[in-house]
Design a protein around this motif. Sequence first.
Motif, mmCIF file in Angstrom:
data_model
loop_
_atom_site.group_PDB
_atom_site.id
_atom_site.type_symbol
_atom_site.label_atom_id
_atom_site.label_comp_id
_atom_site.label_asym_id
_atom_site.label_seq_id
_atom_site.Cartn_x
_atom_site.Cartn_y
_atom_site.Cartn_z
ATOM 1 N N PHE A 13 44.794 40.276 40.135
ATOM 2 C CA PHE A 13 44.861 40.623 38.713
ATOM 3 C C PHE A 13 45.623 41.930 38.504
ATOM 4 O O PHE A 13 45.505 42.873 39.297
ATOM 5 C CB PHE A 13 43.457 40.785 38.130
ATOM 6 C CG PHE A 13 42.857 39.495 37.631
ATOM 7 C CD1 PHE A 13 42.915 39.164 36.285
ATOM 8 C CD2 PHE A 13 42.232 38.631 38.511
ATOM 9 C CE1 PHE A 13 42.358 37.981 35.823
ATOM 10 C CE2 PHE A 13 41.668 37.448 38.065
ATOM 11 C CZ PHE A 13 41.725 37.117 36.708
ATOM 12 N N GLN A 31 41.609 43.407 42.281
ATOM 13 C CA GLN A 31 42.111 44.162 41.130
ATOM 14 C C GLN A 31 41.737 45.625 41.281
ATOM 15 O O GLN A 31 40.638 45.952 41.740
ATOM 16 C CB GLN A 31 41.530 43.609 39.823
ATOM 17 C CG GLN A 31 42.067 44.300 38.561
ATOM 18 C CD GLN A 31 41.566 43.640 37.291
ATOM 19 O OE1 GLN A 31 40.444 43.127 37.226
ATOM 20 N NE2 GLN A 31 42.394 43.627 36.258
ATOM 21 N N SER A 40 39.898 40.546 34.112
ATOM 22 C CA SER A 40 39.324 39.631 35.095
ATOM 23 C C SER A 40 37.920 39.171 34.704
ATOM 24 O O SER A 40 37.484 38.093 35.122
ATOM 25 C CB SER A 40 39.290 40.284 36.482
ATOM 26 O OG SER A 40 38.516 41.470 36.464
#
Length: 392
Positions: free
Chosen positions: A328, A347, A333
């Motif tokens: 991400f 992420q 997310s």
Amino acid sequence: MLSRKAYTMSVGFLDCPLVQSTRNLWYRQGRPVVMKASAPRHSEILSRLPLGARVLIIRLRSLGDVVLMTPALGALHRSRPDLRVTVAVEPGLAPLLEGNPAVENVLPARTFGETVASIRRNRFRVVYNQHGGPRSVFYTALSGSPVRVGWESSQYSFLYNVRVPDPETFYGTRKVHTVEHRLTQFYWTGLERGPIPGTQLFPQPDAMASASRKLAEHGGDLHAPFALLHPGATAFTKRWPLASFAEIGSWLVQAHGIVPVVRLGPGDASMAEEARRLFPPPAVVLGADALDLRELIALTSRAAIFIGNDSGPAHVAAAVGRPVVVIFGSSDSSTWRPWQGVHRVVQNDFPCNPCKGDRCYAFPEPRCILSVTAEAVKESCASLLLTVPRIA
């Protein structure tokens, strides 16, 4: 996507005397007026539908959006398996619902007039608009259905006679997953809350055979361990560098004996040459036109693991039961991660995340996605490969 001509016609529709007079009837002094053809009490709508009633669910736009609607379809079918459910989607996305026992018919949304005529012919008892854009609003408004369900915060919500609160009002929290958001329309109309199903797609045998043949033509083997890599995304702030994907591909071969199969999407043609350079054999690179959607679903269902950016194919992988690693960047997310299933999200947190993603609003370059390291992705992949058995 709505063409310029179609969009102009749609916006013009709002200015026509019929719509304006309807709006004036529904809103007097800023308040909705209950009309004679009003819907029943919202919480009783589903329970009062007769056996075998026809229901339309409109979910236009992208691949991931349709996949993330399938849990709502499953929950509705579990509660009312007798309902004859039709889903309106973009024509190219109809394969996402092929074989789904919760869906009786798929209505491809082609031209505006053709789609409206088809909707009206079916005389649906209820229409749920799961999209909310102008085109889907007009389909709902012109459906002829006595019950038209949509979100109260969406554009032109005066055209619905059942308006569903936003997620924050409904759940009491600002952030919910997209799947939970989709279900609010059904909960509001009487669906009993319970365990939410996972996303689910149904690979077809003929598509599996053609996917196997096409993969073999590119030097791959559907029955040998392979990883499906998807380096594309709709925005550059969501695209992890192709060279980083190549590092993961090399590691998969050397450390796990897994062949990387790189699948490029319709908008990824510009990276095809670089992908073929960065992924030498035994890796396989499939161009944007190598597989149709049915074949992509089938191919994905045989992958040992899926690794990709936040995009529709990641949800396809989760929906066919494969382990998924999603990288991400600018997107949220908590809202767009795969629903249930075995997955890992990679992420890095930034104060500016999430953002619209059309440009980087905080830095000269999108650090959110560029700061993700190959080591972090390898760690997520390794943990999944250790815990999920390979396909026989």
